[in-house]
Design an enzyme around this catalytic site. Sequence first.
Site, PDB file in Angstrom:
ATOM      1  N   TYR A  97      18.491  67.749  26.584  1.00 45.44           N
ATOM      2  CA  TYR A  97      19.437  67.230  25.586  1.00 45.44           C
ATOM      3  C   TYR A  97      20.859  67.352  26.105  1.00 45.44           C
ATOM      4  O   TYR A  97      21.305  68.456  26.443  1.00 45.44           O
ATOM      5  CB  TYR A  97      19.302  67.985  24.248  1.00 45.44           C
ATOM      6  N   LYS A 109      20.154  63.547  34.627  1.00 40.57           N
ATOM      7  CA  LYS A 109      19.463  63.514  35.919  1.00 40.57           C
ATOM      8  C   LYS A 109      19.592  64.870  36.631  1.00 40.57           C
ATOM      9  O   LYS A 109      18.649  65.338  37.272  1.00 40.57           O
ATOM     10  CB  LYS A 109      20.039  62.397  36.790  1.00 40.57           C
ATOM     11  N   ASN A 137      16.110  55.212  24.188  1.00 41.71           N
ATOM     12  CA  ASN A 137      17.074  55.654  25.204  1.00 41.71           C
ATOM     13  C   ASN A 137      16.425  56.635  26.185  1.00 41.71           C
ATOM     14  O   ASN A 137      16.499  56.460  27.409  1.00 41.71           O
ATOM     15  CB  ASN A 137      18.271  56.296  24.489  1.00 41.71           C
ATOM     16  N   TYR A 142      13.603  58.247  31.294  1.00 43.84           N
ATOM     17  CA  TYR A 142      12.474  58.849  32.030  1.00 43.84           C
ATOM     18  C   TYR A 142      11.768  57.814  32.916  1.00 43.84           C
ATOM     19  O   TYR A 142      11.320  58.135  34.011  1.00 43.84           O
ATOM     20  CB  TYR A 142      11.501  59.521  31.061  1.00 43.84           C
TER      21      TYR A 142
HETATM   22  C1  LIG Z   1      11.388  65.658  26.663  1.00 44.63           C
HETATM   23  C2  LIG Z   1      12.583  65.377  25.826  1.00 44.63           C
HETATM   24  O1  LIG Z   1      13.506  66.131  25.797  1.00 44.63           O
HETATM   25  S1  LIG Z   1      12.628  63.916  24.930  1.00 44.63           S
HETATM   26  C3  LIG Z   1      14.272  63.869  24.280  1.00 44.63           C
HETATM   27  C4  LIG Z   1      15.268  63.455  25.317  1.00 44.63           C
HETATM   28  N1  LIG Z   1      16.624  63.737  24.862  1.00 44.63           N
HETATM   29  C5  LIG Z   1      17.273  62.980  23.987  1.00 44.63           C
HETATM   30  O2  LIG Z   1      16.815  61.950  23.490  1.00 44.63           O
HETATM   31  C6  LIG Z   1      18.633  63.509  23.592  1.00 44.63           C
HETATM   32  C7  LIG Z   1      19.706  62.461  23.628  1.00 44.63           C
HETATM   33  N2  LIG Z   1      19.848  61.830  24.951  1.00 44.63           N
HETATM   34  C8  LIG Z   1      20.244  62.516  26.038  1.00 44.63           C
HETATM   35  O3  LIG Z   1      20.428  63.726  26.016  1.00 44.63           O
HETATM   36  C9  LIG Z   1      20.492  61.721  27.292  1.00 44.63           C
HETATM   37  O4  LIG Z   1      20.828  60.397  26.944  1.00 44.63           O
HETATM   38  C10 LIG Z   1      19.292  61.682  28.275  1.00 44.63           C
HETATM   39  C11 LIG Z   1      18.815  63.082  28.586  1.00 44.63           C
HETATM   40  C12 LIG Z   1      18.145  60.850  27.699  1.00 44.63           C
HETATM   41  C13 LIG Z   1      19.789  61.009  29.575  1.00 44.63           C
HETATM   42  O5  LIG Z   1      20.834  61.800  30.106  1.00 44.63           O
HETATM   43  P1  LIG Z   1      22.182  61.144  30.645  1.00 44.63           P
HETATM   44  O6  LIG Z   1      23.044  62.241  31.148  1.00 44.63           O
HETATM   45  O7  LIG Z   1      22.768  60.267  29.598  1.00 44.63           O
HETATM   46  O8  LIG Z   1      21.638  60.219  31.826  1.00 44.63           O
HETATM   47  P2  LIG Z   1      22.195  60.151  33.328  1.00 44.63           P
HETATM   48  O9  LIG Z   1      23.638  59.774  33.273  1.00 44.63           O
HETATM   49  O10 LIG Z   1      21.846  61.379  34.066  1.00 44.63           O
HETATM   50  O11 LIG Z   1      21.352  58.915  33.884  1.00 44.63           O
HETATM   51  C14 LIG Z   1      20.554  59.017  35.055  1.00 44.63           C
HETATM   52  C15 LIG Z   1      20.058  57.622  35.391  1.00 44.63           C
HETATM   53  O12 LIG Z   1      19.286  57.122  34.297  1.00 44.63           O
HETATM   54  C16 LIG Z   1      19.850  55.908  33.828  1.00 44.63           C
HETATM   55  N3  LIG Z   1      19.767  55.862  32.381  1.00 44.63           N
HETATM   56  C17 LIG Z   1      20.204  56.776  31.492  1.00 44.63           C
HETATM   57  N4  LIG Z   1      19.977  56.347  30.242  1.00 44.63           N
HETATM   58  C18 LIG Z   1      19.385  55.142  30.359  1.00 44.63           C
HETATM   59  C19 LIG Z   1      18.926  54.174  29.432  1.00 44.63           C
HETATM   60  N5  LIG Z   1      19.016  54.371  28.121  1.00 44.63           N
HETATM   61  N6  LIG Z   1      18.381  53.026  29.905  1.00 44.63           N
HETATM   62  C20 LIG Z   1      18.259  52.805  31.237  1.00 44.63           C
HETATM   63  N7  LIG Z   1      18.704  53.686  32.183  1.00 44.63           N
HETATM   64  C21 LIG Z   1      19.257  54.829  31.733  1.00 44.63           C
HETATM   65  C22 LIG Z   1      21.294  55.923  34.273  1.00 44.63           C
HETATM   66  O13 LIG Z   1      21.825  54.632  34.394  1.00 44.63           O
HETATM   67  C23 LIG Z   1      21.214  56.641  35.593  1.00 44.63           C
HETATM   68  O14 LIG Z   1      20.813  55.727  36.602  1.00 44.63           O
HETATM   69  P3  LIG Z   1      21.382  55.847  38.112  1.00 44.63           P
HETATM   70  O15 LIG Z   1      20.861  57.175  38.633  1.00 44.63           O
HETATM   71  O16 LIG Z   1      20.831  54.662  38.790  1.00 44.63           O
HETATM   72  O17 LIG Z   1      22.871  55.834  37.976  1.00 44.63           O
END
Ligand SMILES: CC(=O)SCCNC(=O)CCNC(=O)[C@H](O)C(C)(C)COP(=O)(O)OP(=O)(O)OC[C@H]1O[C@@H](n2cnc3c(N)ncnc32)[C@H](O)[C@@H]1OP(=O)(O)O
Length: 172
Positions: A97, A109, A137, A142
Amino acid sequence: MTVKIKKCNLEELQILQEISIETFNETFKGQNSPENMKAYLEKAFHSKQLENELSNLFSQFFFVYFNKEVAGYLKVNTNDAQSEDMGGESLEIERIYIKNKFQKHGLGKYLLDKAMKMAVERNKKKVWLGVWEKNENAIAFYKKMGFVQTGAHSFYMGDEEQVDFIMTKTLN
Ligand SMILES: CC(=O)SCCNC(=O)CCNC(=O)[C@H](O)C(C)(C)COP(=O)(O)OP(=O)(O)OC[C@H]1O[C@@H](n2cnc3c(N)ncnc32)[C@H](O)[C@@H]1OP(=O)(O)O
């Protein structure tokens, strides 16, 4: 900009509780009733519950700091701490999160890479997680990280039964 990961210990229970509640609310408030949110938050993030989880040898929590601020957290489980019986060769990512304002800066990531590294160090064969089917999202994130859907399981948000997709990444 400095990004750091630090293991969370029992003394930091309150910080963990605060970020857990804040990020869960940010993520799911819009798609769930206030009653179900309240019931879930009170149970999942109760001090006693978090104390038990922090004391479990097979569960580990990590904070990610953006500069000096806690921006998000990771929870991983192995062995019996996994929320499904996946066996000793699996590692579960139970939670990643990131606070809204820190999303899309690579921190998710960063935490995922930490979990993958832990799995490799422990000679695990796969990493898996459960993600709500409506959390588009996180599912997209993932998938981008190489996880594929391998199943589904039930999950209770308050009194509402919801479906979690199980997503898995096999290690070489
Ligand atoms: C098992 C569980 O915990 S399920 C619950 C998951 N957590 C949540 O839903 C809580 C709310 N969301 C979040 O905390 C965040 O949005 C997360 C954890 C889902 C993603 O973390 P972020 O820090 O936003 O993603 P980050 O910037 O590291 O992105 C890494 C890569 O994924 C891609 N990515 C991130 N979100 C998305 C998306 N919605 N759609 C497509 N690609 C995405 C990015 O573009 C990036 O790609 P790159 O490496 O080519 O540049």
